[in-house]
Design a protein around this motif. Structure first.
Motif, short mmCIF file in Angstrom:
data_model
loop_
_atom_site.label_atom_id
_atom_site.label_comp_id
_atom_site.label_asym_id
_atom_site.label_seq_id
_atom_site.Cartn_x
_atom_site.Cartn_y
_atom_site.Cartn_z
N PRO A 1 33.97 32.56 38.41
CA PRO A 1 33.83 32.80 36.98
C PRO A 1 35.58 33.03 37.21
O PRO A 1 36.49 33.04 37.66
CB PRO A 1 33.60 34.37 36.96
N ASP A 2 36.06 32.45 35.70
CA ASP A 2 37.68 32.34 35.47
C ASP A 2 38.48 31.16 36.15
O ASP A 2 39.53 30.88 36.25
CB ASP A 2 38.60 33.75 35.76
N ASN B 1 28.13 40.17 34.85
CA ASN B 1 29.08 39.85 33.90
C ASN B 1 29.89 38.27 33.81
O ASN B 1 30.11 37.65 34.82
CB ASN B 1 30.55 40.56 34.01
N LYS B 2 29.71 37.70 32.86
CA LYS B 2 30.18 36.57 32.32
C LYS B 2 31.83 36.02 32.03
O LYS B 2 31.69 36.64 31.43
CB LYS B 2 28.81 35.60 32.02
N ASP B 3 31.87 35.29 33.08
CA ASP B 3 33.58 34.34 32.34
C ASP B 3 33.63 33.22 32.28
O ASP B 3 32.94 32.79 32.95
CB ASP B 3 34.69 35.01 32.96
N THR B 4 34.75 32.20 31.53
CA THR B 4 34.81 31.05 30.88
C THR B 4 34.99 30.58 32.37
O THR B 4 36.11 30.89 32.50
CB THR B 4 34.88 30.88 30.16
N LYS C 1 33.76 23.54 28.92
CA LYS C 1 34.32 25.13 29.50
C LYS C 1 32.18 26.12 29.30
O LYS C 1 31.17 25.17 29.08
CB LYS C 1 34.75 25.26 28.22
N ASN C 2 32.22 26.66 30.65
CA ASN C 2 31.17 27.04 30.39
C ASN C 2 31.29 28.29 30.75
O ASN C 2 32.28 28.95 31.48
CB ASN C 2 29.96 26.41 31.34
N SER C 3 29.97 29.30 30.44
CA SER C 3 30.33 30.93 31.40
C SER C 3 29.85 31.10 32.57
O SER C 3 28.18 31.25 32.18
CB SER C 3 29.43 31.49 29.70
N ILE C 4 29.60 31.58 33.27
CA ILE C 4 29.44 31.95 34.86
C ILE C 4 29.78 33.45 35.17
O ILE C 4 30.34 33.60 35.08
CB ILE C 4 29.87 30.83 35.96
N ASP C 5 28.36 33.72 36.12
CA ASP C 5 29.27 35.01 36.49
C ASP C 5 28.96 34.89 38.14
O ASP C 5 28.94 36.21 38.36
CB ASP C 5 27.26 36.18 35.56
#
Length: 375
Positions: A92-93, A22-25, A66-70
């Protein structure tokens, strides 16, 4: 010693990164003064691969990235054509703030989660030390740029370098005190990696790792620091020389036990580097005055795949020369934990590593001391 170095950033990134679903910004907001250009390089590990991106700040040095990481990820930001940098830890977040001066990147404040807050607090508590070191480094660079090398300048440089080393040592002591007080924190592991994870002080690394407690030692970073500590202690001063088997430039096989009963200098060098050429030149002068019955030299060229080595400086080398085809991936580089070249390692007749990273000009005196100690 920079507070953050590219090598350490990459190591930490690899140690901390793990795959998830699950990736979040994550949002990084920056406010950096004294940017010489508006482009900021950013790197991080994604899917076990080093990713590199560019951030463009506005005219006042402000930016949003901004980037999406898990999972916990390390972002490394480089300013002013990579002349300075800062390290950011993000989950994440997270919403992370980055504020400071590009010319004093050691003091940049990073906030937004526990790890960044604690590391920024460590910087703040050592602000005076860091500022004095920054000023000395700046003055040293400025004077070198202005003045040619003279005897007076060399003496002044030596004095300033000694003061910088004194500040560095005080920072190391403060980092160790922090680890003692915070033995279960990820920030402590990061400071251990920053100040102690080097082959020059294996006992220090082992000592501070022994302070750590709890599940943090089972983290990927904790396990890897322990593995690294074990590795460098296997070839530390005072340990038995690791076994090696090499093929010299004549095609003959040589092995470590061939040199038992003699003083042995292992010299790891390059065929092209200026420092390596100077190293060989100085060793040649030292070798002329040695008792060849009791001392052996081996020069290992770890960036060469040419048999025999054609480099002119080696035409008159009288000792054994090994062109190591596997270069930095070779077994002997791993066994002796060679992280830079040139690098000279002195081994006693009993097969004990007596001194690591011996400057070429000091090899003669180191050999005399070793002969005296082994009588």
């Amino acid at each position: 010693m920079k507070f953050v170095t590219f090598f350490i950033v990459i190591v930490i990134s690899i140690l901390l990164f793990s795959c998830g679903n699950n990736k979040d910004t994550v949002v990084l907001k920056g406010d950096i003064s004294n940017l010489e250009n508006r482009e900021i390089l950013i790197s991080y590990i994604a899917a076990d691969t080093l990713a590199i991106d560019t951030i463009t700040s506005n005219s006042r040095g402000k930016f949003t990235y901004k980037n999406s990481i898990d999972t916990l990820t390390v972002f490394s930001l480089y300013f002013n054509n990579q002349s300075s940098s800062v390290m950011v830890f993000a989950d994440p977040d997270d919403k992370i703030s980055i504020k400071g001066d590009a010319q004093t990147s050691d003091l940049i404040k990073v906030n937004g989660n526990e790890i960044n807050n604690e590391l920024t607090s460590f910087k703040e508590s050592n602000k005076d030390l860091l500022q004095q070191r920054i000023l000395l480094l700046h003055n040293l660079k400025e004077e070198k740029d202005k003045n040619p090398t003279t005897n007076d300048r060399i003496l002044a440089d030596a004095d300033e370098i000694a003061r910088i080393n004194s500040f560095n040592q005080e920072l190391v002591l403060n980092a160790e005190e922090y680890v003692k007080k915070n033995p279960d924190k990820m920030s402590s592991l990061i400071l251990i990696n920053e100040f102690f994870a080097n082959s020059e002080n294996p006992q220090g690394l082992q000592r501070v790792l022994d302070y750590m407690q709890g599940d943090i030692l089972k983290s990927r970073m904790g396990l890897n620091l322990k593995a690294y500590s074990d590795k460098i202690n296997r070839s530390a001063e005072g340990t038995s020389m690791p076994y090696f088997q090499l093929v010299d430039k004549s095609g003959d096989t040589i092995q470590s036990y061939d040199y038992r009963g003699k003083h042995l200098l292992l010299s790891f060098v390059s065929t092209t580097g200026t420092d390596s050429r100077e190293n060989i030149k100085t060793l040649k002068q030292t070798y002329q005055n040695l008792n060849k019955d009791s001392v052996e030299f081996i020069s290992i060229y770890i960036d060469s795949d040419i048999y025999p080595i054609s480099y002119v400086e080696n035409d008159s080398v009288e000792w054994t020369v090994v062109p190591e085809k596997r270069s930095w991936a070779s077994d002997i580089v791993e066994a002796y934990n060679i992280e830079f070249i040139p690098n000279n390692i002195l081994i006693s007749p009993a097969g004990i590593i007596s001194e690591r990273n011996v400057p070429a000009m000091a090899v003669g005196s180191a050999l005399k001391s070793s002969v005296k100690n082994n009588r």
